[in-house]
Scaffold this active site. Structure first.
Site, PDB file in Angstrom:
ATOM      1  N   ASP A 105       0.473  -1.172  -0.413  1.00 29.05           N
ATOM      2  CA  ASP A 105       0.120  -0.241  -0.343  1.00 29.05           C
ATOM      3  C   ASP A 105       0.673   0.878   0.412  1.00 29.05           C
ATOM      4  O   ASP A 105       0.514   2.246  -0.137  1.00 29.05           O
ATOM      5  CB  ASP A 105      -1.063   0.084   1.263  1.00 29.05           C
ATOM      6  CG  ASP A 105      -0.735   0.133   2.786  1.00 29.05           C
ATOM      7  OD1 ASP A 105       0.985  -0.327   2.327  1.00 29.05           O
ATOM      8  OD2 ASP A 105      -0.894  -0.065   3.754  1.00 29.05           O
TER       9      ASP A 105
HETATM   10  C1  LAN Z   1       3.480  -1.395  10.183  1.00 20.73           C
HETATM   11  C2  LAN Z   1       3.092   0.240  10.197  1.00 20.73           C
HETATM   12  C3  LAN Z   1       2.602   0.231   9.127  1.00 20.73           C
HETATM   13  C4  LAN Z   1       2.339  -0.792   8.067  1.00 20.73           C
HETATM   14  C5  LAN Z   1       0.772  -0.103   6.998  1.00 20.73           C
HETATM   15  C6  LAN Z   1       1.310   0.379   6.093  1.00 20.73           C
HETATM   16  C7  LAN Z   1      -0.807   0.973   7.137  1.00 20.73           C
HETATM   17  C8  LAN Z   1       0.051  -1.841   6.984  1.00 20.73           C
HETATM   18  O1  LAN Z   1      -1.065  -1.085   5.481  1.00 20.73           O
HETATM   19  C9  LAN Z   1       1.013  -2.685   6.080  1.00 20.73           C
HETATM   20  C10 LAN Z   1       1.878  -2.759   6.790  1.00 20.73           C
HETATM   21  C11 LAN Z   1       2.229  -1.817   8.063  1.00 20.73           C
HETATM   22  C12 LAN Z   1       3.724  -1.268   7.319  1.00 20.73           C
HETATM   23  C13 LAN Z   1       3.223  -2.103   9.030  1.00 20.73           C
HETATM   24  C14 LAN Z   1       3.707  -3.642   9.378  1.00 20.73           C
HETATM   25  C15 LAN Z   1       3.653  -4.223  10.767  1.00 20.73           C
HETATM   26  C16 LAN Z   1       5.069  -3.325  11.553  1.00 20.73           C
HETATM   27  C17 LAN Z   1       5.873  -2.800  10.785  1.00 20.73           C
HETATM   28  C18 LAN Z   1       3.975  -1.671  11.730  1.00 20.73           C
HETATM   29  C19 LAN Z   1       2.428  -1.680  12.605  1.00 20.73           C
HETATM   30  C20 LAN Z   1       4.703  -0.884  12.654  1.00 20.73           C
HETATM   31  C21 LAN Z   1       4.683  -1.782  13.730  1.00 20.73           C
HETATM   32  C22 LAN Z   1       4.869  -2.968  13.507  1.00 20.73           C
HETATM   33  C23 LAN Z   1       6.127  -4.071  13.371  1.00 20.73           C
HETATM   34  C24 LAN Z   1       5.722  -5.344  13.419  1.00 20.73           C
HETATM   35  C25 LAN Z   1       6.198  -4.174  14.815  1.00 20.73           C
HETATM   36  C26 LAN Z   1       7.255  -5.333  15.617  1.00 20.73           C
HETATM   37  C27 LAN Z   1       5.998  -6.289  16.275  1.00 20.73           C
HETATM   38  C28 LAN Z   1       5.635  -7.099  15.825  1.00 20.73           C
HETATM   39  C29 LAN Z   1       4.577  -8.182  16.504  1.00 20.73           C
HETATM   40  C30 LAN Z   1       6.574  -8.327  14.758  1.00 20.73           C
END
Ligand code: LAN
Length: 726
Positions: free
Chosen positions: A451
């Site tokens: 996205d």
């Molecule tokens: C994010 C932040 C952005 C998010 C969007 C772009 C909003 C989404 O549409 C796709 C997935 C994504 C990129 C995403 C995936 C997981 C993240 C990186 C996070 C929520 C920010 C932090 C998180 C990460 C997994 C934290 C580490 C912890 C775990 C439980 C694995």
């Protein structure tokens, strides 16, 4: 060991806030610096620093907006002053309460220090985020106290220098003991505490690195896991394999006393492997997982040393690949700190790896109004710039002379942020292509996100093709690369997942070891990701009708079939990355509109509108709790939320909802919450979510979505009225 620090009332800063500066460097990198007095003179504090530090900007009141467009204009008048010189909008990205512990424990066991000001402000942040009733911490800022949050953040306070007899420690320790003590911490907590040598390795379920030696066709081979989970379990398996633990010191001996109500040395460790506090449990282990863990524990006692050595070497190679592919950012801060510990174990503190990891550690440490926060990623750069630029173009604010320069800078940033090559270590590291991508934060981090690539592409198309005054910085070829990449990411069911194609079966969820997260084992398709991709492809198709037109049409058509399939029976779509049905439904309705499905023409769209309207509150706004994401059904927030009100009104506009009244009431609510300087105050501390159970903040949304919705609604309502008056 870090020295002891004495601290006072956390409502006032522990450091001099006039001395903090945000340095924005190449590619939109963020690092905060504490200057000395001389440096302060040559590097004055700007509005970006002041805003995020919570210092007064003292802007004068703007003229009272006479309509929604003027309110949007005032909003951007303010928000423009938060744009960094390089063109993007920096921002805080807090919320989860298990990321700072990883940073501090990981640094401590690796022999990596902090500046005293950083330690003081991290302590202050934790003091400010302790739950007022019981002094503990939850899995995220708004969550109830858990063992995971409380044991880890207590440990952090102690490591950073707070005395065990400080009232904050006494209260938190009391809560931890009431919850049963640290033996019942979830598996990731067991792991961190084991690295710190305050939890016995025998209390962990095995994470054998041999997994990496399995043939790739095996359905549970880790390359099929969700990439976040994979990248965390690579270093975990390495550190488990070598049973890394820090050498004992006085702090460790003290923590062994403090974290447990019982005598540390009498704990039956193997009995703790599946012992998880009820307060923490979100996704309990399956019986199958427990059985496999038992078998693997038996294997641990007879693991063949040559096989283990080969497996460790393979895991280590993957760790190095990941570090090098991401400029030592890694995909997110949890894996970063595990990678650091592994690198230090293997190469020591004098190594290049240590130096590079230390340098990039700063990118996650954000100075906020309440102290130093840990960011969920190295920023939200692309995500925030994409929404505000689209908002400006769609509302017409982009055409105002006073905004042109800011839009050109934004385009320059976007141009620079596109990833132009595939990863250095590509297939060998099981990566998907990145050529043509935009990631969530910076180019250096470099992960394709479906996205983010979609929204990045849309923004560039808007800025380059729909405005007359912008230079054409991103070539057609590079736009084609983005399109090719997006087309390569569609799954057979029509949907799009987050970073990669879905590679593994969803039954792998039965093997999930992490009790506090939902749906982390494999990729899934998401309505949000799917929408961003197909809307960008559709806009691209309008400007470039000759490039892969049939593929684009087919992709959109099949994606809409997927979207229909995941509408909930009550009409909404579950959102996995924002809270929750309000977020998901906004995206899905945007997609349906692409193929002409609106309130007037489609049952699905009508049902969704009615679902949203049934949730509109008396004051005209919407408010949905993060609990919706945990439970999978709508839960009201205690208060109306400005950002969610914007999503709901946007959703109704995408569906071309024909009656103005509910939209007008939503607009009025958002306008009533605007401050005289054009800004909006922060409502709840969180707008986003991940893995069903962890909330995360997107503070820039209160600018991008308000401006977008107000400007769009102004036109929409005007057109609606002139149409009905005809
Ligand atoms: C994010 C932040 C952005 C998010 C969007 C772009 C909003 C989404 O549409 C796709 C997935 C994504 C990129 C995403 C995936 C997981 C993240 C990186 C996070 C929520 C920010 C932090 C998180 C990460 C997994 C934290 C580490 C912890 C775990 C439980 C694995």
């Amino acid at each position: 060991m870090y020295s002891q620090l004495s601290v006072g009332d956390p409502r006032a800063p522990f450091t001099d806030y006039s001395r903090w500066r945000l340095l924005v460097s190449e590619g939109g990198r963020h690092t905060w610096h504490y200057l000395n007095e001389e440096e302060c003179e040559s590097w004055p504090q700007n509005s970006v620093d002041k805003y995020w530090l919570g210092l007064d900007l003292n802007y004068p009141a703007l003229p009272q907006p006479k309509n929604a467009f003027c309110a949007a204009q005032n909003g951007y008048h303010f928000y423009k002053t938060l744009q960094a010189d390089d063109g993007h909008w920096p921002g805080e990205y807090g919320g989860p309460m298990f990321i700072l512990p990883g940073l501090v424990i990981g640094s401590y066991v690796s022999g990596m220090g902090f500046k005293i000001e950083e330690r003081l402000e991290m302590i202050r942040y934790l003091m400010n985020r302790a739950n007022p009733q019981d002094g503990g911490w939850g899995i995220h800022v708004e969550g109830h106290s858990t063992v995971f949050g409380t044991a880890l953040n207590y440990t952090v306070l102690r490591i950073l220098g707070m005395d065990a007899d400080h009232p904050v420690c006494i209260k938190a320790r009391g809560t931890l003991h009431k919850l049963g003590g640290a033996t019942a911490i979830p598996s990731w907590g067991k792991f961190w505490l084991s690295l710190l040598n305050v939890y016995d390795w025998a209390g962990n379920n095995p994470i054998p690195p041999e997994l990496w030696l399995l043939p790739e066709w095996v359905p549970f081979h880790p390359h099929r896991w969700w990439i976040q989970t994979r990248n965390i379990y690579i270093p975990m398996s390495y550190l488990y394999g070598v049973r890394f633990k820090m050498a004992e010191n006085d702090m460790i001996l003290a923590l062994r006393e403090e974290l447990y109500p019982e005598n540390y040395y009498s704990i039956d460790w193997p009995a703790q492997r599946n012992h998880i506090s009820q307060a923490d449990l979100y996704a309990p282990h399956s019986a199958l997982f427990d059985m496999i863990s038992l078998a693997l524990s038996a294997y641990e006692s007879c693991a063949l040393p040559p096989l283990r050595r080969r497996a460790l070497a393979r895991a280590y190679e993957l760790i190095v690949f990941e570090d090098e592919n991401t400029g030592y950012q890694t995909i997110a801060p949890v894996s970063k700190m595990f990678n650091l510990v592994a690198r230090v174990y293997c190469e020591g503190t004098e190594s290049e790896a240590f130096r590079l990891h230390k340098d990039k550690r700063d990118d996650f440490m954000w100075m906020g109004a309440d102290g130093m926060v840990l960011s969920g990623t190295n920023g939200t750069q692309l995500w925030d710039i994409a929404f505000i630029t689209q908002a400006l173009v769609e509302t017409g604010l982009a055409d105002l002379p006073e905004n042109k320069e800011s839009l050109i800078r934004a385009l320059e940033w976007l141009e620079d942020a596109q990833v132009l090559e595939n990863p250095k270590h590509y297939e060998v590291a099981y990566r998907h292509a990145t050529k043509g991508a935009w990631g969530f934060s910076t180019k250096e981090q470099g992960y394709t996100v479906t996205d983010c690539t979609g929204e990045g592409l849309k923004s560039v198309l808007y800025l380059q093709r729909e405005l007359s005054f912008t230079p054409k910085l991103v070539s057609d070829r590079r736009l084609y690369d983005a399109v090719d990449l997006l087309l390569s990411l569609q799954n057979p069911n029509g949907g799009f997942a987050s970073y990669e194609l879905v590679r593994g079966p969803s039954w792998l969820e039965h093997f999930s070891p992490a009790e506090v997260f939902g749906d982390i084992m494999v990729e899934y398709c998401y309505p949000e990701c799917t929408t961003s991709v197909i809307t960008s492809l559709s806009i691209f198709g309008k400007h470039y009708p000759d490039y892969r037109a049939a593929d684009i049409q087919h992709t959109i058509k099949t994606a809409v079939v997927y979207l229909h399939g995941c509408q909930h029976p009550d009409g909404g779509w579950f959102g996995s990355w924002g809270i929750c049905f309000t977020y998901g439904t906004q995206f899905a309705l945007e997609s349906l509109a692409l193929v002409g499905e609106t309130y007037a023409t489609s049952k699905a769209s009508r049902k969704a509108c009615e679902f949203l309207l049934s949730k509109q509150r008396k004051d005209g706004g919407w408010g949905e709790s993060y609990k919706s994401c945990e439970l999978g059904k709508w839960v009201d927030h205690t208060d109306t939320q400005v950002v969610q009100t914007c999503w709901a009104v946007m959703a109704l506009m995408y569906a071309r909802y024909p009656h103005p009244e509910p939209l007008e009431r939503g607009v009025a609510l958002v306008m009533s919450r605007q401050l005289p300087d054009g800004s909006w105050p922060q409502d709840s501390q969180i707008e986003g979510i991940f893995n069903k159970n962890v909330a995360i903040a997107y503070p820039n949304f209160k600018f991008s979505f308000t401006i977008w919705m107000l400007g769009k609604a102004h036109k929409y309502l005007r057109d609606l009225k002139s149409f009905t008056n005809m």
